[in-house]
Design a protein around this motif. Structure first.
Motif, PDB file in Angstrom:
ATOM      1  N   MET A 117       0.845  -1.190   0.000  1.00 11.45           N
ATOM      2  CA  MET A 117       0.000   0.000   0.000  1.00 11.45           C
ATOM      3  C   MET A 117       0.884   1.244   0.000  1.00 11.45           C
ATOM      4  N   GLU A 118       0.505   2.201  -0.821  1.00 13.51           N
ATOM      5  CA  GLU A 118       1.200   3.491  -0.843  1.00 13.51           C
ATOM      6  C   GLU A 118       1.060   4.152   0.520  1.00 13.51           C
ATOM      7  N   PRO A 119       2.041   4.951   0.946  1.00  9.50           N
ATOM      8  CA  PRO A 119       1.924   5.622   2.250  1.00  9.50           C
ATOM      9  C   PRO A 119       0.715   6.556   2.335  1.00  9.50           C
ATOM     10  N   VAL A 120       0.383   7.209   1.216  1.00 11.60           N
ATOM     11  CA  VAL A 120      -0.792   8.087   1.150  1.00 11.60           C
ATOM     12  C   VAL A 120      -1.600   7.674  -0.074  1.00 11.60           C
ATOM     13  N   GLN A 121      -2.808   7.216   0.166  1.00 15.87           N
ATOM     14  CA  GLN A 121      -3.728   6.903  -0.931  1.00 15.87           C
ATOM     15  C   GLN A 121      -4.802   7.980  -0.942  1.00 15.87           C
ATOM     16  N   VAL A 122      -5.189   8.416  -2.138  1.00 17.32           N
ATOM     17  CA  VAL A 122      -6.205   9.460  -2.263  1.00 17.32           C
ATOM     18  C   VAL A 122      -7.362   8.919  -3.097  1.00 17.32           C
ATOM     19  N   ILE A 123      -8.559   9.097  -2.548  1.00 20.47           N
ATOM     20  CA  ILE A 123      -9.773   8.724  -3.268  1.00 20.47           C
ATOM     21  C   ILE A 123     -10.605   9.987  -3.396  1.00 20.47           C
ATOM     22  N   ASN A 124     -10.903  10.341  -4.636  1.00 21.22           N
ATOM     23  CA  ASN A 124     -11.656  11.556  -4.926  1.00 21.22           C
ATOM     24  C   ASN A 124     -12.676  11.213  -6.020  1.00 21.22           C
ATOM     25  N   PRO A 125     -13.965  11.343  -5.716  1.00 21.55           N
ATOM     26  CA  PRO A 125     -14.979  10.995  -6.726  1.00 21.55           C
ATOM     27  C   PRO A 125     -14.789  11.730  -8.052  1.00 21.55           C
ATOM     28  N   ASP A 126     -14.245  12.950  -8.030  1.00 20.13           N
ATOM     29  CA  ASP A 126     -14.036  13.695  -9.276  1.00 20.13           C
ATOM     30  C   ASP A 126     -13.099  12.964 -10.234  1.00 20.13           C
ATOM     31  N   LEU A 127     -12.152  12.216  -9.686  1.00 19.40           N
ATOM     32  CA  LEU A 127     -11.200  11.515 -10.550  1.00 19.40           C
ATOM     33  C   LEU A 127     -11.882  10.442 -11.389  1.00 19.40           C
ATOM     34  N   PHE A 128     -13.009   9.948 -10.919  1.00 21.55           N
ATOM     35  CA  PHE A 128     -13.760   8.942 -11.670  1.00 21.55           C
ATOM     36  C   PHE A 128     -14.596   9.574 -12.784  1.00 21.55           C
ATOM     37  N   LEU A 129     -14.609  10.893 -12.843  1.00 22.41           N
ATOM     38  CA  LEU A 129     -15.314  11.602 -13.919  1.00 22.41           C
ATOM     39  C   LEU A 129     -14.384  11.942 -15.089  1.00 22.41           C
ATOM     40  N   GLU A 130     -13.092  11.671 -14.912  1.00 18.35           N
ATOM     41  CA  GLU A 130     -12.112  12.023 -15.938  1.00 18.35           C
ATOM     42  C   GLU A 130     -12.251  11.121 -17.160  1.00 18.35           C
ATOM     43  N   THR A 131     -12.117  11.730 -18.329  1.00 19.72           N
ATOM     44  CA  THR A 131     -12.083  11.005 -19.597  1.00 19.72           C
ATOM     45  C   THR A 131     -10.890  11.531 -20.379  1.00 19.72           C
ATOM     46  N   GLU A 132     -10.621  10.954 -21.517  1.00 19.87           N
ATOM     47  CA  GLU A 132      -9.533  11.465 -22.360  1.00 19.87           C
ATOM     48  C   GLU A 132      -9.796  12.908 -22.778  1.00 19.87           C
ATOM     49  N   ALA A 133     -11.061  13.294 -22.845  1.00 20.61           N
ATOM     50  CA  ALA A 133     -11.429  14.654 -23.245  1.00 20.61           C
ATOM     51  C   ALA A 133     -11.526  15.603 -22.056  1.00 20.61           C
ATOM     52  N   GLY A 134     -11.228  15.122 -20.844  1.00 18.37           N
ATOM     53  CA  GLY A 134     -11.347  15.948 -19.640  1.00 18.37           C
ATOM     54  C   GLY A 134     -12.452  15.416 -18.738  1.00 18.37           C
TER      55      GLY A 134
ATOM     56  N   LEU B  43     -15.478  23.393   1.026  1.00 20.07           N
ATOM     57  CA  LEU B  43     -16.034  23.878  -0.241  1.00 20.07           C
ATOM     58  C   LEU B  43     -15.165  23.454  -1.416  1.00 20.07           C
ATOM     59  N   GLN B  44     -15.786  23.370  -2.580  1.00 22.14           N
ATOM     60  CA  GLN B  44     -15.013  23.168  -3.803  1.00 22.14           C
ATOM     61  C   GLN B  44     -14.120  24.410  -3.957  1.00 22.14           C
ATOM     62  N   GLY B  45     -12.845  24.181  -4.234  1.00 24.67           N
ATOM     63  CA  GLY B  45     -11.909  25.295  -4.350  1.00 24.67           C
ATOM     64  C   GLY B  45     -11.312  25.710  -3.006  1.00 24.67           C
ATOM     65  N   ALA B  46     -11.634  24.990  -1.945  1.00 22.21           N
ATOM     66  CA  ALA B  46     -11.122  25.348  -0.610  1.00 22.21           C
ATOM     67  C   ALA B  46      -9.628  25.081  -0.477  1.00 22.21           C
ATOM     68  N   GLY B  47      -9.133  24.095  -1.207  1.00 27.41           N
ATOM     69  CA  GLY B  47      -7.726  23.722  -1.090  1.00 27.41           C
ATOM     70  C   GLY B  47      -7.528  22.329  -0.511  1.00 27.41           C
ATOM     71  N   LYS B  48      -8.550  21.488  -0.599  1.00 25.18           N
ATOM     72  CA  LYS B  48      -8.480  20.138  -0.047  1.00 25.18           C
ATOM     73  C   LYS B  48      -7.365  19.311  -0.702  1.00 25.18           C
ATOM     74  N   SER B  49      -7.362  19.262  -2.015  1.00 28.66           N
ATOM     75  CA  SER B  49      -6.366  18.452  -2.722  1.00 28.66           C
ATOM     76  C   SER B  49      -4.957  18.982  -2.485  1.00 28.66           C
ATOM     77  N   GLN B  50      -4.814  20.296  -2.421  1.00 30.45           N
ATOM     78  CA  GLN B  50      -3.497  20.885  -2.146  1.00 30.45           C
ATOM     79  C   GLN B  50      -3.029  20.518  -0.745  1.00 30.45           C
ATOM     80  N   TRP B  51      -3.941  20.557   0.226  1.00 35.93           N
ATOM     81  CA  TRP B  51      -3.573  20.180   1.596  1.00 35.93           C
ATOM     82  C   TRP B  51      -3.098  18.724   1.614  1.00 35.93           C
ATOM     83  N   ILE B  52      -3.801  17.857   0.902  1.00 32.08           N
ATOM     84  CA  ILE B  52      -3.395  16.452   0.850  1.00 32.08           C
ATOM     85  C   ILE B  52      -1.993  16.330   0.264  1.00 32.08           C
ATOM     86  N   ARG B  53      -1.723  17.029  -0.841  1.00 34.30           N
ATOM     87  CA  ARG B  53      -0.389  16.968  -1.454  1.00 34.30           C
ATOM     88  C   ARG B  53       0.687  17.457  -0.492  1.00 34.30           C
ATOM     89  N   ASP B  54       0.382  18.504   0.273  1.00 34.51           N
ATOM     90  CA  ASP B  54       1.390  19.127   1.135  1.00 34.51           C
ATOM     91  C   ASP B  54       1.541  18.477   2.507  1.00 34.51           C
TER      92      ASP B  54
END
Length: 159
Positions: free
Chosen positions: A1-18, A57-68
């Protein structure tokens, strides 16, 4: 297992076109994210892995906090989503309890105007309509320990 795993429902909306959002795709993305969470929690070392529910909120900085900062809590699984109410967080907490994992809430508390400004800096296909951010802001209930969290960490965001 990776030390930090991230699950984000938005990532399941990604396609080759965005990122492509429809009600049907959103429903499937949430189901897929819960399936991925179940698998991650099932595979986790129960003696050391923690679940971090990173909400705000969306745009709050959740993903950035996870990265940092999530590495400071490793090994961990991070569920990254707005999750405005206790009822939205409950299924995730129930899953963590089933697997015997400690669960922390990380609330990225960002003023709505800052969240909207950050949203405008996103790639066009990742932007969220202002109405969606406003809806989450109206619904938002700060996470509480009595929901089942071992700790609630509040990060007050500024520009």
């Amino acid at each position: 297992m990776e030390p930090v795993q991230v699950i984000n429902p938005d990532l399941f909306l990604e396609t080759e076109a965005g990122r492509v959002w429809t009600p049907e795709r959103s429903k499937r993305a949430w189901a897929d994210s819960f399936e991925a969470l179940e698998q991650s929690l099932s595979d986790a070392d129960k003696s050391s892995t923690r679940l971090l529910i990173v909400c705000g909120l969306q745009g709050a900085g959740k993903s950035q906090w996870i990265r940092d900062y999530a590495k400071d809590y490793a090994p961990c699984v991070c569920f990254d989503a707005a999750l405005p109410g206790a009822r939205h967080r409950k299924p995730i907490l129930d899953m963590a309890n089933k697997h015997g994992l400690e669960t922390l809430a990380v609330w990225i508390d960002t003023p709505i105007e800052i969240a909207k400004q950050r949203n405008l800096t996103r790639q066009l296909y990742k932007r969220v309509p202002d109405e969606s951010i406003e809806s989450v802001a109206r619904l938002f209930e700060p996470p509480q320990r009595n929901e089942g969290f071992s700790e609630v960490i509040r990060i007050v965001a500024t520009m």
